[in-house]
Design a protein around this motif. Structure first.
Motif, short mmCIF file in Angstrom:
data_model
loop_
_atom_site.label_atom_id
_atom_site.label_comp_id
_atom_site.label_asym_id
_atom_site.label_seq_id
_atom_site.Cartn_x
_atom_site.Cartn_y
_atom_site.Cartn_z
N GLU A 43 0.65 -0.86 0.11
CA GLU A 43 0.07 -0.03 0.20
C GLU A 43 0.68 0.40 -0.23
N GLU A 44 0.12 2.21 -0.66
CA GLU A 44 0.97 3.69 -0.76
C GLU A 44 0.35 4.65 0.21
N PRO A 45 1.52 5.47 0.51
CA PRO A 45 0.74 6.63 1.33
C PRO A 45 -0.32 6.69 0.33
N GLU A 46 -1.89 7.64 1.17
CA GLU A 46 -2.42 8.04 1.01
C GLU A 46 -3.20 9.59 1.22
N LEU A 47 -3.19 10.46 0.66
CA LEU A 47 -3.82 11.81 0.91
C LEU A 47 -5.64 12.28 0.64
N ILE A 48 -5.89 13.13 1.20
CA ILE A 48 -6.94 12.82 0.71
C ILE A 48 -7.54 14.69 1.59
N MET A 49 -8.42 15.70 0.77
CA MET A 49 -8.02 16.64 1.76
C MET A 49 -9.71 17.73 1.23
N GLU A 50 -9.73 18.77 2.00
CA GLU A 50 -10.96 19.82 1.79
C GLU A 50 -10.53 20.67 1.81
N GLN A 51 -10.85 21.26 0.48
CA GLN A 51 -10.01 22.67 0.71
C GLN A 51 -10.62 23.48 0.91
N ILE A 52 -10.71 25.05 1.57
CA ILE A 52 -11.64 26.43 2.44
C ILE A 52 -10.87 27.03 1.40
N LYS A 53 -11.66 28.07 0.68
CA LYS A 53 -10.55 28.87 -0.07
C LYS A 53 -10.58 30.22 0.81
N HIS A 54 -9.83 30.91 1.10
CA HIS A 54 -9.47 31.91 2.13
C HIS A 54 -9.02 33.39 1.14
N ASN A 55 -9.38 33.76 1.88
CA ASN A 55 -8.50 35.58 1.59
C ASN A 55 -7.52 35.91 2.23
N GLY A 56 -6.61 35.60 1.18
CA GLY A 56 -5.52 36.43 1.77
C GLY A 56 -4.04 35.21 2.10
N VAL A 57 -3.13 34.83 1.21
CA VAL A 57 -1.98 34.57 2.22
C VAL A 57 -2.15 34.07 3.20
N VAL A 58 -2.07 32.58 4.16
CA VAL A 58 -2.15 32.26 5.24
C VAL A 58 -0.60 32.62 6.09
N ASN A 59 -0.28 33.78 7.04
CA ASN A 59 -0.34 33.33 7.27
C ASN A 59 1.16 32.40 8.01
N ARG A 60 -0.13 32.17 9.02
CA ARG A 60 0.43 31.64 10.00
C ARG A 60 -1.25 30.56 10.09
N ILE A 61 -1.90 29.48 10.53
CA ILE A 61 -2.69 28.52 11.71
C ILE A 61 -2.79 27.85 12.45
N ARG A 62 -4.18 28.10 13.83
CA ARG A 62 -3.94 27.03 14.71
C ARG A 62 -4.92 26.66 14.74
N CYS A 63 -5.33 25.00 15.33
CA CYS A 63 -6.05 24.90 16.15
C CYS A 63 -6.43 24.43 17.14
N ALA A 64 -8.23 24.38 17.77
CA ALA A 64 -8.37 23.95 18.77
C ALA A 64 -9.59 23.67 18.84
N HIS A 65 -10.11 22.83 19.91
CA HIS A 65 -10.79 21.21 20.20
C HIS A 65 -11.62 22.21 21.05
N ILE A 66 -12.77 22.73 20.28
CA ILE A 66 -14.26 23.33 21.76
C ILE A 66 -14.98 21.90 21.45
N PRO A 67 -15.33 21.51 22.81
CA PRO A 67 -16.81 20.58 23.25
C PRO A 67 -17.93 20.59 21.41
N GLY A 68 -18.02 20.06 20.81
CA GLY A 68 -18.62 19.93 20.10
C GLY A 68 -18.20 20.22 18.35
N ARG A 69 -17.16 21.48 18.37
CA ARG A 69 -16.38 21.94 17.57
C ARG A 69 -15.08 21.79 17.43
N GLU A 70 -14.71 21.74 15.81
CA GLU A 70 -13.16 21.64 15.74
C GLU A 70 -12.97 23.07 14.44
N LEU A 71 -12.02 24.06 15.48
CA LEU A 71 -11.77 25.44 14.81
C LEU A 71 -10.60 25.44 14.32
#
Length: 344
Positions: A43-71
């Motif tokens: 088996e070869e590694p597999e990559l699937i993704m969902e892309q969200i269009k973003h206004n402007g270059v993303v300088n930095r991105i950070r994730c947070a798990h909030i109860p009931g939501r992924e932000l």
């Protein structure tokens, strides 16, 4: 083995920017790392993704798990900070048939957008002790505090924390104290703040940390330690109990160019990783001391230096995987590297 990754990217022609929510699966050891008696897995590694269009270059991105939501929060070069709910994207990834490099682009709208910085920035951190609390810092030296509201939005204090005299490069919430955070800046300092005080009086501690810009910091989860990295290529360890002295408890000079990222390993208080513009990732263990046999060795390599990873170009960020012990994920100009050393 599968893992999820969120990153900001730009299209090949540079005209479109995205927030990418990715699922990587069928990850295996590279063939040259397998022992002779191990079966070769087809088996070869597999990559699937969902892309969200973003206004402007993303300088930095950070994730947070909030109860009931992924932000995720994004800093844009347009001067805007946006918060996105990516819970649906995670669901979509789990429902997709695994096909290598499939993707879906959407016009998903952000939950909230803040334009109060009025300039771009890079510094950003979600609190680990208070769900939904966020800090953002900009290139004009201002830091803003975001507090979540009962209706699922955010209230942002328009009075900035502004003790720095130049661009705020990185922010880190204390992992244990919900009102305390640290910042570093182009003004060569690291500062420790307490949000219980008015923004004009909230800076409690300051030290002149490096002789050049301080690019990145990381707060140890269990010990009162900070690690910092600067344009000077030096990594320093700070004991917050001795912060006022202005003296680091350890100084490491291995990288030959600016430090771009640092992070403590959550499961080992003495281990951290650093990356540099010299295209190297280094892993360190403060608990290691030079033994008697090494004392006579003329090779000037710090005994705390466990491992060096090379081969990736223009490394921007490194992170330890939160669930897979010892696994490091790094981002660079030429893509992502995922590796595990034998050291930790």
């Amino acid at each position: 083995m599968a893992m999820y990754l969120v990153a900001g990217t730009q299209s090949a022609n540079g005209k479109q920017n995205f927030v990418n929510v990715m699922k990587m699966s069928e990850l295996q050891e590279m063939e040259e790392e397998r022992s002779d008696d191990e079966d070769i897995i087809d088996e070869e590694p597999e990559l699937i993704m969902e892309q969200i269009k973003h206004n402007g270059v993303v300088n930095r991105i950070r994730c947070a798990h909030i109860p009931g939501r992924e932000l995720v929060s994004t800093w844009s070069d347009t001067g805007k900070v946006c918060i996105w709910d990516i819970s649906h994207q995670f669901i979509q990834l789990d429902n997709k048939d695994n096909q290598k490099m499939t993707e879906t682009s959407t016009n998903h709208k952000p939950l909230y957008t803040f334009t109060g910085h009025q300039t771009e920035g890079f510094a950003m951190d979600w609190s680990r002790t208070t769900h939904g609390r966020l800090l953002t810092g900009d290139c004009r030296k201002n830091i803003h505090l975001w507090n979540p509201t009962d209706d699922g939005s955010w209230q942002i204090d328009q009075r900035p924390f502004s003790s720095h005299t130049n661009s705020v490069e990185d922010l880190q919430w204390s992992p244990n104290e919900p009102t305390v955070f640290a910042s570093c800046s182009v003004d060569k300092t690291i500062k420790v703040w307490d949000i219980r005080a008015a923004p004009s009086k909230a800076c409690m501690l300051t030290t002149n940390a490096h002789v050049t810009d301080v690019n990145v910091i990381s707060w140890n989860r269990n010990e009162p330690l900070l690690v910092s990295g600067g344009d000077d290529g030096i990594v320093k360890i700070w004991d917050l109990r001795r912060f006022k002295t202005g003296e680091a408890v350890a100084v490491f000079k291995h990288h030959t160019d600016a430090i771009t990222s640092v992070e403590w390993l959550a499961t080992d208080n003495s281990v951290f990783a650093a990356s540099g513009s010299d295209n190297q990732i280094s892993i360190w263990d403060l608990a290691v001391e030079k033994d008697d046999e090494e004392k006579g060795n003329s090779v000037d390599v710090p005994p705390q230096l466990l491992f060096i990873h090379m081969g990736q170009k223009d490394i921007k960020e490194i992170h330890w995987h939160s669930q897979l012990p010892g696994v490091v994920i790094s981002t660079g100009e030429d893509g992502f590297n995922i590796f595990k050393t034998i050291s930790v």
